[in-house]
Design a protein around this motif. Structure first.
Motif, PDB file in Angstrom:
ATOM      1  N   CYS A  10       0.819  -1.214   0.000  1.00  0.00           N
ATOM      2  CA  CYS A  10       0.000   0.000   0.000  1.00  0.00           C
ATOM      3  C   CYS A  10       0.857   1.271   0.000  1.00  0.00           C
ATOM      4  O   CYS A  10       0.506   2.259  -0.653  1.00  0.00           O
ATOM      5  CB  CYS A  10      -0.946  -0.016   1.195  1.00  0.00           C
ATOM      6  SG  CYS A  10      -2.193  -1.320   1.078  1.00  0.00           S
ATOM      7  N   MET A  11       1.977   1.244   0.701  1.00  0.00           N
ATOM      8  CA  MET A  11       2.861   2.420   0.705  1.00  0.00           C
ATOM      9  C   MET A  11       3.437   2.651  -0.686  1.00  0.00           C
ATOM     10  O   MET A  11       3.603   3.796  -1.112  1.00  0.00           O
ATOM     11  CB  MET A  11       3.976   2.257   1.738  1.00  0.00           C
ATOM     12  CG  MET A  11       4.850   3.496   1.857  1.00  0.00           C
ATOM     13  SD  MET A  11       3.922   4.993   2.224  1.00  0.00           S
ATOM     14  CE  MET A  11       4.590   5.437   3.782  1.00  0.00           C
ATOM     15  N   ALA A  12       3.716   1.588  -1.426  1.00  0.00           N
ATOM     16  CA  ALA A  12       4.215   1.733  -2.797  1.00  0.00           C
ATOM     17  C   ALA A  12       3.174   2.432  -3.668  1.00  0.00           C
ATOM     18  O   ALA A  12       3.518   3.279  -4.503  1.00  0.00           O
ATOM     19  CB  ALA A  12       4.570   0.362  -3.379  1.00  0.00           C
ATOM     20  N   ILE A  13       1.912   2.110  -3.463  1.00  0.00           N
ATOM     21  CA  ILE A  13       0.839   2.791  -4.202  1.00  0.00           C
ATOM     22  C   ILE A  13       0.819   4.274  -3.832  1.00  0.00           C
ATOM     23  O   ILE A  13       0.783   5.146  -4.704  1.00  0.00           O
ATOM     24  CB  ILE A  13      -0.533   2.145  -3.901  1.00  0.00           C
ATOM     25  CG1 ILE A  13      -0.596   0.733  -4.490  1.00  0.00           C
ATOM     26  CG2 ILE A  13      -1.672   3.010  -4.470  1.00  0.00           C
ATOM     27  CD1 ILE A  13      -1.825  -0.066  -4.067  1.00  0.00           C
ATOM     28  N   CYS A  14       0.875   4.564  -2.542  1.00  0.00           N
ATOM     29  CA  CYS A  14       0.848   5.961  -2.084  1.00  0.00           C
ATOM     30  C   CYS A  14       2.014   6.765  -2.646  1.00  0.00           C
ATOM     31  O   CYS A  14       1.846   7.908  -3.075  1.00  0.00           O
ATOM     32  CB  CYS A  14       0.861   6.020  -0.557  1.00  0.00           C
ATOM     33  SG  CYS A  14      -0.655   5.398   0.196  1.00  0.00           S
ATOM     34  N   ARG A  15       3.197   6.168  -2.661  1.00  0.00           N
ATOM     35  CA  ARG A  15       4.381   6.872  -3.149  1.00  0.00           C
ATOM     36  C   ARG A  15       4.306   7.180  -4.642  1.00  0.00           C
ATOM     37  O   ARG A  15       4.960   8.101  -5.118  1.00  0.00           O
ATOM     38  CB  ARG A  15       5.635   6.071  -2.844  1.00  0.00           C
ATOM     39  CG  ARG A  15       6.034   6.154  -1.398  1.00  0.00           C
ATOM     40  CD  ARG A  15       7.358   5.473  -1.153  1.00  0.00           C
ATOM     41  NE  ARG A  15       7.756   5.635   0.234  1.00  0.00           N
ATOM     42  CZ  ARG A  15       8.275   4.657   0.951  1.00  0.00           C
ATOM     43  NH1 ARG A  15       8.467   3.465   0.428  1.00  0.00           N
ATOM     44  NH2 ARG A  15       8.612   4.869   2.196  1.00  0.00           N
ATOM     45  N   ARG A  16       3.524   6.400  -5.387  1.00  0.00           N
ATOM     46  CA  ARG A  16       3.357   6.691  -6.807  1.00  0.00           C
ATOM     47  C   ARG A  16       2.571   7.977  -7.003  1.00  0.00           C
ATOM     48  O   ARG A  16       2.761   8.681  -7.979  1.00  0.00           O
ATOM     49  CB  ARG A  16       2.633   5.549  -7.512  1.00  0.00           C
ATOM     50  CG  ARG A  16       3.471   4.345  -7.730  1.00  0.00           C
ATOM     51  CD  ARG A  16       2.894   3.421  -8.779  1.00  0.00           C
ATOM     52  NE  ARG A  16       1.471   3.214  -8.713  1.00  0.00           N
ATOM     53  CZ  ARG A  16       0.887   2.061  -8.398  1.00  0.00           C
ATOM     54  NH1 ARG A  16       1.616   1.010  -8.102  1.00  0.00           N
ATOM     55  NH2 ARG A  16      -0.413   1.958  -8.389  1.00  0.00           N
ATOM     56  N   ASP A  30      -4.969   7.031   6.230  1.00  0.00           N
ATOM     57  CA  ASP A  30      -6.373   7.302   5.880  1.00  0.00           C
ATOM     58  C   ASP A  30      -6.974   6.117   5.124  1.00  0.00           C
ATOM     59  O   ASP A  30      -8.116   5.725   5.369  1.00  0.00           O
ATOM     60  CB  ASP A  30      -6.482   8.562   5.013  1.00  0.00           C
ATOM     61  CG  ASP A  30      -6.213   9.836   5.781  1.00  0.00           C
ATOM     62  OD1 ASP A  30      -6.165   9.796   7.028  1.00  0.00           O
ATOM     63  OD2 ASP A  30      -6.033  10.888   5.121  1.00  0.00           O
ATOM     64  N   GLY A  31      -6.187   5.573   4.205  1.00  0.00           N
ATOM     65  CA  GLY A  31      -6.654   4.421   3.432  1.00  0.00           C
ATOM     66  C   GLY A  31      -6.923   3.212   4.305  1.00  0.00           C
ATOM     67  O   GLY A  31      -7.949   2.530   4.152  1.00  0.00           O
ATOM     68  N   PHE A  32      -6.016   2.929   5.227  1.00  0.00           N
ATOM     69  CA  PHE A  32      -6.222   1.796   6.123  1.00  0.00           C
ATOM     70  C   PHE A  32      -7.424   2.030   7.042  1.00  0.00           C
ATOM     71  O   PHE A  32      -8.144   1.090   7.383  1.00  0.00           O
ATOM     72  CB  PHE A  32      -4.971   1.483   6.947  1.00  0.00           C
ATOM     73  CG  PHE A  32      -4.077   0.476   6.289  1.00  0.00           C
ATOM     74  CD1 PHE A  32      -4.429  -0.873   6.268  1.00  0.00           C
ATOM     75  CD2 PHE A  32      -2.891   0.860   5.685  1.00  0.00           C
ATOM     76  CE1 PHE A  32      -3.609  -1.811   5.658  1.00  0.00           C
ATOM     77  CE2 PHE A  32      -2.071  -0.069   5.067  1.00  0.00           C
ATOM     78  CZ  PHE A  32      -2.432  -1.404   5.050  1.00  0.00           C
TER      79      PHE A  32
END
Length: 171
Positions: A10-16, A30-32
């Motif tokens: 999920c952090m990889a998605i956020c960093r994109r 927030d997503g979690f």
């Protein structure tokens, strides 16, 4: 336990989508929170990883919408050839490509991620971001142009480094 298991994904998605790690972590949390509050809506017949990934992506897009004004976007409806797939992407490590993508403006970065990485169509992107299809195509075209320019500079710097190494090695 769920947070630990899917944190990296999920952090990889956020960093994109998000420029800095602090904001990316904020979006991740927030997503979690959405995942935990809506876990009862998960359809067990579908992959959990896809479900959580979609929630995190949508949370990042919500963050983008909340923090960006679309005042300086052009609406170009006549972009039919939105660029070509660059072969050089294969040669870069994921982290290098991520750094290049994060260097794009938020509008370009978001459209590029949604289209090139997450596989959304321009129609879907326009609906998600509340922009026109032409703006989506224009932003993708410009994002690709900027990335190609950055890749050309990287390639040029790499060639100069090789020449310098060759010259230094002969002395």
């Amino acid at each position: 336990m769920l947070y630990k298991e899917f944190y990296s994904y999920c952090m990889a998605i956020c960093r994109r989508y998000i420029m800095n790690d602090y904001d990316a972590a904020d979006v991740l949390n927030d997503g979690f929170m959405k995942v935990f509050t809506h876990i009862d809506k998960y359809d067990a017949s579908k992959p959990f990883k896809s479900w959580i990934g979609k929630i995190i992506t949508n949370t990042a897009i919500d963050h983008y919408r909340a923090n960006l004004k679309f005042a300086d976007h052009e609406d170009v409806n006549e972009y039919e050839g939105v660029g070509y797939e660059a072969v050089v992407y294969d040669q870069l490590a994921y982290k290098d490509l991520l750094v290049l993508i994060q260097g794009l403006s938020p509008a370009y970065r978001t459209v590029f991620n949604l289209y090139a990485i997450d596989g959304y169509s321009h129609e879907e992107i326009a609906e998600i971001l509340k922009i026109s299809i032409g703006t989506s195509k224009s932003n993708l075209f410009k994002a690709r142009q900027k990335l190609q320019e950055k890749l050309a500079v990287l390639n040029q710097n790499h060639e100069m480094l090789i020449k310098k190494t060759d010259t230094d090695g002969r002395q």
